[in-house]
Design a protein around this motif. Structure first.
Motif, PDB file in Angstrom:
ATOM      1  N   ILE A  24      -0.078   7.229  -3.260  1.00 20.15           N
ATOM      2  CA  ILE A  24       0.219   6.470  -2.040  1.00 20.15           C
ATOM      3  C   ILE A  24      -0.842   5.410  -1.736  1.00 20.15           C
ATOM      4  O   ILE A  24      -0.525   4.308  -1.339  1.00 20.15           O
ATOM      5  CB  ILE A  24       0.427   7.441  -0.858  1.00 20.15           C
ATOM      6  CG1 ILE A  24       1.736   8.219  -1.097  1.00 20.15           C
ATOM      7  CG2 ILE A  24       0.476   6.699   0.467  1.00 20.15           C
ATOM      8  CD1 ILE A  24       2.125   9.179  -0.013  1.00 20.15           C
ATOM      9  N   PHE A  28       7.471   6.540  -3.914  1.00 19.30           N
ATOM     10  CA  PHE A  28       7.399   6.559  -5.378  1.00 19.30           C
ATOM     11  C   PHE A  28       6.602   7.736  -5.919  1.00 19.30           C
ATOM     12  O   PHE A  28       6.231   7.750  -7.083  1.00 19.30           O
ATOM     13  CB  PHE A  28       6.820   5.227  -5.889  1.00 19.30           C
ATOM     14  CG  PHE A  28       7.616   4.040  -5.444  1.00 19.30           C
ATOM     15  CD1 PHE A  28       8.776   3.695  -6.122  1.00 19.30           C
ATOM     16  CD2 PHE A  28       7.238   3.300  -4.328  1.00 19.30           C
ATOM     17  CE1 PHE A  28       9.542   2.621  -5.692  1.00 19.30           C
ATOM     18  CE2 PHE A  28       7.998   2.229  -3.893  1.00 19.30           C
ATOM     19  CZ  PHE A  28       9.158   1.884  -4.578  1.00 19.30           C
ATOM     20  N   GLN A  29       6.363   8.727  -5.065  1.00 17.05           N
ATOM     21  CA  GLN A  29       5.572   9.876  -5.518  1.00 17.05           C
ATOM     22  C   GLN A  29       6.282  10.660  -6.620  1.00 17.05           C
ATOM     23  O   GLN A  29       5.644  11.235  -7.489  1.00 17.05           O
ATOM     24  CB  GLN A  29       5.272  10.814  -4.350  1.00 17.05           C
ATOM     25  CG  GLN A  29       4.266  10.246  -3.376  1.00 17.05           C
ATOM     26  CD  GLN A  29       3.739  11.342  -2.475  1.00 17.05           C
ATOM     27  OE1 GLN A  29       2.804  12.049  -2.799  1.00 17.05           O
ATOM     28  NE2 GLN A  29       4.355  11.491  -1.320  1.00 17.05           N
ATOM     29  N   GLN A  30       7.621  10.700  -6.573  1.00 14.12           N
ATOM     30  CA  GLN A  30       8.339  11.443  -7.622  1.00 14.12           C
ATOM     31  C   GLN A  30       8.193  10.762  -8.980  1.00 14.12           C
ATOM     32  O   GLN A  30       8.539  11.341 -10.002  1.00 14.12           O
ATOM     33  CB  GLN A  30       9.803  11.621  -7.263  1.00 14.12           C
ATOM     34  CG  GLN A  30      10.557  10.322  -7.113  1.00 14.12           C
ATOM     35  CD  GLN A  30      12.037  10.565  -6.875  1.00 14.12           C
ATOM     36  OE1 GLN A  30      12.746  10.895  -7.796  1.00 14.12           O
ATOM     37  NE2 GLN A  30      12.479  10.424  -5.640  1.00 14.12           N
ATOM     38  N   HIS A  31       7.689   9.531  -8.991  1.00 19.79           N
ATOM     39  CA  HIS A  31       7.421   8.845 -10.258  1.00 19.79           C
ATOM     40  C   HIS A  31       5.936   8.912 -10.600  1.00 19.79           C
ATOM     41  O   HIS A  31       5.463   8.235 -11.500  1.00 19.79           O
ATOM     42  CB  HIS A  31       7.877   7.388 -10.188  1.00 19.79           C
ATOM     43  CG  HIS A  31       9.293   7.240  -9.724  1.00 19.79           C
ATOM     44  ND1 HIS A  31      10.359   7.682 -10.464  1.00 19.79           N
ATOM     45  CD2 HIS A  31       9.819   6.749  -8.573  1.00 19.79           C
ATOM     46  CE1 HIS A  31      11.491   7.457  -9.785  1.00 19.79           C
ATOM     47  NE2 HIS A  31      11.175   6.893  -8.637  1.00 19.79           N
ATOM     48  N   GLY A  32       5.203   9.700  -9.825  1.00 19.28           N
ATOM     49  CA  GLY A  32       3.780   9.882 -10.093  1.00 19.28           C
ATOM     50  C   GLY A  32       2.902   8.794  -9.499  1.00 19.28           C
ATOM     51  O   GLY A  32       1.708   8.749  -9.777  1.00 19.28           O
ATOM     52  N   VAL A  33       3.495   7.901  -8.681  1.00 15.88           N
ATOM     53  CA  VAL A  33       2.712   6.793  -8.122  1.00 15.88           C
ATOM     54  C   VAL A  33       2.041   7.241  -6.828  1.00 15.88           C
ATOM     55  O   VAL A  33       2.715   7.657  -5.881  1.00 15.88           O
ATOM     56  CB  VAL A  33       3.601   5.557  -7.861  1.00 15.88           C
ATOM     57  CG1 VAL A  33       2.790   4.426  -7.247  1.00 15.88           C
ATOM     58  CG2 VAL A  33       4.249   5.101  -9.170  1.00 15.88           C
ATOM     59  N   ARG A  90       1.732   3.154  -0.268  1.00 14.93           N
ATOM     60  CA  ARG A  90       2.888   2.890  -1.129  1.00 14.93           C
ATOM     61  C   ARG A  90       3.772   4.128  -1.090  1.00 14.93           C
ATOM     62  O   ARG A  90       3.555   5.068  -1.839  1.00 14.93           O
ATOM     63  CB  ARG A  90       2.333   2.621  -2.541  1.00 14.93           C
ATOM     64  CG  ARG A  90       3.290   2.100  -3.560  1.00 14.93           C
ATOM     65  CD  ARG A  90       2.540   1.529  -4.757  1.00 14.93           C
ATOM     66  NE  ARG A  90       2.097   0.175  -4.486  1.00 14.93           N
ATOM     67  CZ  ARG A  90       0.836  -0.214  -4.336  1.00 14.93           C
ATOM     68  NH1 ARG A  90      -0.138   0.630  -4.458  1.00 14.93           N
ATOM     69  NH2 ARG A  90       0.551  -1.472  -4.076  1.00 14.93           N
ATOM     70  N   ARG A  91       4.721   4.162  -0.178  1.00 11.62           N
ATOM     71  CA  ARG A  91       5.527   5.370  -0.015  1.00 11.62           C
ATOM     72  C   ARG A  91       6.858   5.270  -0.743  1.00 11.62           C
ATOM     73  O   ARG A  91       7.406   4.196  -0.912  1.00 11.62           O
ATOM     74  CB  ARG A  91       5.769   5.635   1.469  1.00 11.62           C
ATOM     75  CG  ARG A  91       4.563   6.298   2.073  1.00 11.62           C
ATOM     76  CD  ARG A  91       4.582   6.326   3.577  1.00 11.62           C
ATOM     77  NE  ARG A  91       3.213   6.317   4.042  1.00 11.62           N
ATOM     78  CZ  ARG A  91       2.435   7.387   4.072  1.00 11.62           C
ATOM     79  NH1 ARG A  91       2.888   8.550   3.694  1.00 11.62           N
ATOM     80  NH2 ARG A  91       1.189   7.286   4.481  1.00 11.62           N
ATOM     81  N   GLU A 102      10.418  10.774   1.544  1.00 11.55           N
ATOM     82  CA  GLU A 102      10.623  10.871   0.096  1.00 11.55           C
ATOM     83  C   GLU A 102      10.522  12.332  -0.306  1.00 11.55           C
ATOM     84  O   GLU A 102      10.083  13.179   0.475  1.00 11.55           O
ATOM     85  CB  GLU A 102       9.579  10.054  -0.670  1.00 11.55           C
ATOM     86  CG  GLU A 102       8.142  10.478  -0.445  1.00 11.55           C
ATOM     87  CD  GLU A 102       7.150   9.568  -1.171  1.00 11.55           C
ATOM     88  OE1 GLU A 102       7.321   9.338  -2.385  1.00 11.55           O
ATOM     89  OE2 GLU A 102       6.196   9.094  -0.523  1.00 11.55           O
ATOM     90  N   GLN A 121      -3.917  12.285  -6.440  1.00 10.96           N
ATOM     91  CA  GLN A 121      -2.796  12.388  -7.356  1.00 10.96           C
ATOM     92  C   GLN A 121      -1.609  12.948  -6.587  1.00 10.96           C
ATOM     93  O   GLN A 121      -1.782  13.632  -5.592  1.00 10.96           O
ATOM     94  CB  GLN A 121      -3.144  13.351  -8.494  1.00 10.96           C
ATOM     95  CG  GLN A 121      -4.266  12.822  -9.353  1.00 10.96           C
ATOM     96  CD  GLN A 121      -4.721  13.847 -10.381  1.00 10.96           C
ATOM     97  OE1 GLN A 121      -4.223  14.953 -10.435  1.00 10.96           O
ATOM     98  NE2 GLN A 121      -5.673  13.451 -11.191  1.00 10.96           N
ATOM     99  N   THR A 122      -0.398  12.686  -7.102  1.00 10.09           N
ATOM    100  CA  THR A 122       0.804  13.143  -6.389  1.00 10.09           C
ATOM    101  C   THR A 122       1.004  14.649  -6.503  1.00 10.09           C
ATOM    102  O   THR A 122       1.626  15.257  -5.649  1.00 10.09           O
ATOM    103  CB  THR A 122       2.049  12.453  -6.958  1.00 10.09           C
ATOM    104  OG1 THR A 122       2.075  12.661  -8.376  1.00 10.09           O
ATOM    105  CG2 THR A 122       2.016  10.966  -6.675  1.00 10.09           C
ATOM    106  N   GLY A 168      -4.792   2.698 -11.000  1.00  8.18           N
ATOM    107  CA  GLY A 168      -3.587   2.163 -11.632  1.00  8.18           C
ATOM    108  C   GLY A 168      -3.645   0.648 -11.791  1.00  8.18           C
ATOM    109  O   GLY A 168      -2.759   0.046 -12.396  1.00  8.18           O
ATOM    110  N   ALA A 211      -0.341  11.414 -13.095  1.00  5.62           N
ATOM    111  CA  ALA A 211      -0.593   9.970 -13.146  1.00  5.62           C
ATOM    112  C   ALA A 211       0.776   9.296 -13.066  1.00  5.62           C
ATOM    113  O   ALA A 211       1.790   9.933 -13.321  1.00  5.62           O
ATOM    114  CB  ALA A 211      -1.290   9.620 -14.453  1.00  5.62           C
TER     115      ALA A 211
END
Lengths: 331, 251
Positions: free
Chosen positions: A29, A22-27, A19-20, B53, A269-270, A135, B156
């Motif tokens: 990969i 969205f790391q800046q939202h803490g999601v 899942r690339r 990203e 974790q991101t 998650g 998280a």
């Protein structure tokens, strides 16, 4: 079109390449631990290499094939069989409706990948079908597979390579050729993983730096898709230092205050705040993914440019493989 | 170590073979946050070929890229020799850094988060009050009067690292972390405060809980808060909490 889960196995989940974006939202990969094996499994059944497949861990599931399907099994050899008879890996397999696909003991590695022509008919969450276990999103209901789950399949595109050569092995039609996987994933008793210096390499004591590159480290039983905890010589900083959290990546080797390094993997974790002594090169992540808890590895140092060369060469090889598979299955 | 110091005194260094880090400083400062935010917006608005990203943090910005795509975009002539994806991306970043203006003020979005403090929702409120020799009511009023800047989202999904907590209520983490913290818990750790978006283990002192969802996997962006947002906490009663929770559940 579907596959039914008769027995779930230890940990079987739906994974794609992650899942690339969205790391800046803490999601995190997520995605396949051994991405080369998943990509090759997809190519073997005519899918896009980014399609989701099943990641099967250590003790595999028992699956009922409810409609005729073309599948491929790659990665670690968990001795797959159809209706009790062994079937080959690293090549397309035509499995008739009503068959039972099961896995046995681990011969090499610890993760197998199963791709099905057309892929799994599962909604994407944030542009990916990968299961993010913690998650509880993506994949099949955001979780690992359980007994009696029914996985719906998408119909393979008509233009996808026809299945040819029809060699019959143990009741399953297959091709006369298979992929030389050793170029991408290799299984050895004493694996050596190539690393570059990490962002905080220079903060470690000279002794710790030298131990890290010379001594074996054992993958602890507390390891999972998030990271491998390693037991070996304790690694220490020259002086105690509190770091601010920052982004980490797959293969970052963090050292918490207890001195035992942790290699961050697919479900990492991101961000992290522990000093990073090293960074595993991308091309060696699949090798790492196939190492079982209890096994030992050695680290060897390489420079950024060598790591980049290896990465680009493997991608080139994979492109060539793609062309070769297309030729082999359409002629 | 392959490092480049740019004109803007930022340092570019590799994070493995598919990412690099631009470091603007080494402490938590608003000016550094401003630079990071400006470059992040600029790169996202005009991404280079192969950009995947980026992830802002307190003092740096990490850029993830796809090496084969970066190389593919380089002119044919150069490709005869080895082209390092890190060097290609570094030089793009450097020229961006030299041309970027960080003078202008940032526009911060303010997000209000309703919190039911204390009781079953904030099991450590009493402890935090005792630790500072003040009443739980004073802790609530100090916490909810503050304005907090979200420096980064991480740990998280949707978890904000908020700066700006008053020293009057800054409290060390619990000696041993709880194995499970309910989603929505509002906590304090040293000079930081934050909200747990999903249920996870954690060691922060829990003073309250919000019924609002901070992680929204069905939405894009999936995080209620973004780096650069200003967060304010609004005390609510147990009844208001339950009412809001029922509404959130319907969404």
């Amino acid at each position: 079109m579907s596959i039914r889960v008769n027995k779930a196995g230890l940990l079987t989940s739906i994974q794609d390449l992650g899942r690339r974006g969205f790391q800046q939202h803490g999601v995190i990969i997520s995605g396949a631990m051994d991405s080369y094996s998943l990509r090759i499994a997809n190519l073997l059944v005519g899918n896009d290499e980014k399609e989701a497949g099943l990641e099967v861990t250590l003790m595999g599931p028992t699956l009922e094939i409810e409609s005729d399907c073309l599948v491929a099994i790659t990665g670690g050899d968990l001795t797959p069989s159809v209706n009790g008879k062994p079937v080959p890996m690293w090549k397309p397999l035509f499995i008739p409706k009503g068959s039972t696909l099961s896995f046995g003991p681990c011969k090499t590695g610890c993760r197998s990948y199963l791709s099905v022509a057309g892929g799994f008919s599962i909604d994407e969450v944030l542009n990916s079908k990968s299961t993010y276990l913690r998650g509880e999103i993506g994949g099949y209901k955001g979780r690992a597979l359980q007994t009696d789950d029914v996985l719906p399949l998408s119909a393979p595109a008509a233009s996808k390579p026809a299945f040819l050569s029809n060699e019959l092995i143990n009741g399953v039609y297959t091709s006369s050729w298979s992929v030389n996987y050793k170029e991408f994933v290799h299984f050895t008793k004493k694996p050596s993983v190539r690393v570059m210096n990490g962002s905080q390499f220079d903060l470690f004591t000279a002794e710790s730096k030298s131990h890290f590159m010379k001594e074996p480290f054992k993958v602890s039983n507390q390891s999972d898709r998030m990271g491998y905890r390693m037991d070996g010589p304790s690694l220490q900083l020259q002086e105690k230092k509190e770091l601010l959290s920052e982004a980490v990546s797959q293969g970052s080797v963090q050292v918490p205050p207890d001195g035992n390094p942790i290699i961050l993997l697919a479900d990492r974790q991101t961000t992290g705040g522990y000093p990073k002594i090293a960074q595993v090169i991308t091309a060696d992540l699949p090798l790492l993914a196939q190492i079982k808890p209890g096994e030992s590895i050695y680290f060897s140092h390489i420079l950024l440019h060598e790591a980049e060369k290896i990465y680009l060469e493997k991608e080139q090889l994979l492109q060539e493989l793609k062309i070769a598979i297309n030729l082999a299955s359409t002629k | 170590m392959n490092q480049t110091v740019t004109k803007a005194s930022a340092v570019i260094s590799p994070l493995g073979d598919s990412a690099l880090v631009i470091t603007f400083g080494d402490s938590i400062q608003y000016d550094i946050h401003k630079q990071i935010k400006t470059y992040k917006d600029s790169i996202e608005l005009n991404p280079f070929p192969g950009f995947v990203e980026c992830v802002p943090a307190f003092t740096n910005l990490t850029i993830f890229y796809n090496p084969p795509e970066v190389v593919a975009a380089v002119g044919k002539k150069q490709k005869k020799e080895f082209v390092s994806p890190f060097e290609v991306v570094s030089s793009i970043i450097q020229s961006k850094l030299e041309n970027e203006q960080t003078e202008k003020e940032l526009n911060h979005r303010t997000v209000s988060i309703p919190v039911c403090y204390g009781g079953e929702y904030g099991p450590d409120l009493e402890y935090v009050a005792r630790h500072h020799n003040i009443t739980p009511e004073e802790v609530i009023s100090i916490h909810s009067e503050g304005e907090y800047l979200a420096y980064m989202i991480g740990f998280a999904p949707g978890f904000p690292f908020l700066g700006g907590l008053s020293e009057k209520i800054a409290t060390p983490r619990r000696p041993s972390p709880r194995t499970s913290i309910p989603a929505g818990s509002v906590g304090i750790a040293g000079m930081q405060t934050g909200v747990y978006p999903i249920s996870t283990p954690g060691g922060w002192q829990l003073i309250g809980q919000t019924p609002i969802k901070l992680f929204l996997p069905e939405q894009n962006p999936p995080s209620l808060l973004q780096a650069g947002d200003i967060v304010k906490f609004k005390p609510i009663s147990k009844e208001e909490y339950q009412e809001l929770q029922a509404k959130e559940g319907e969404k």
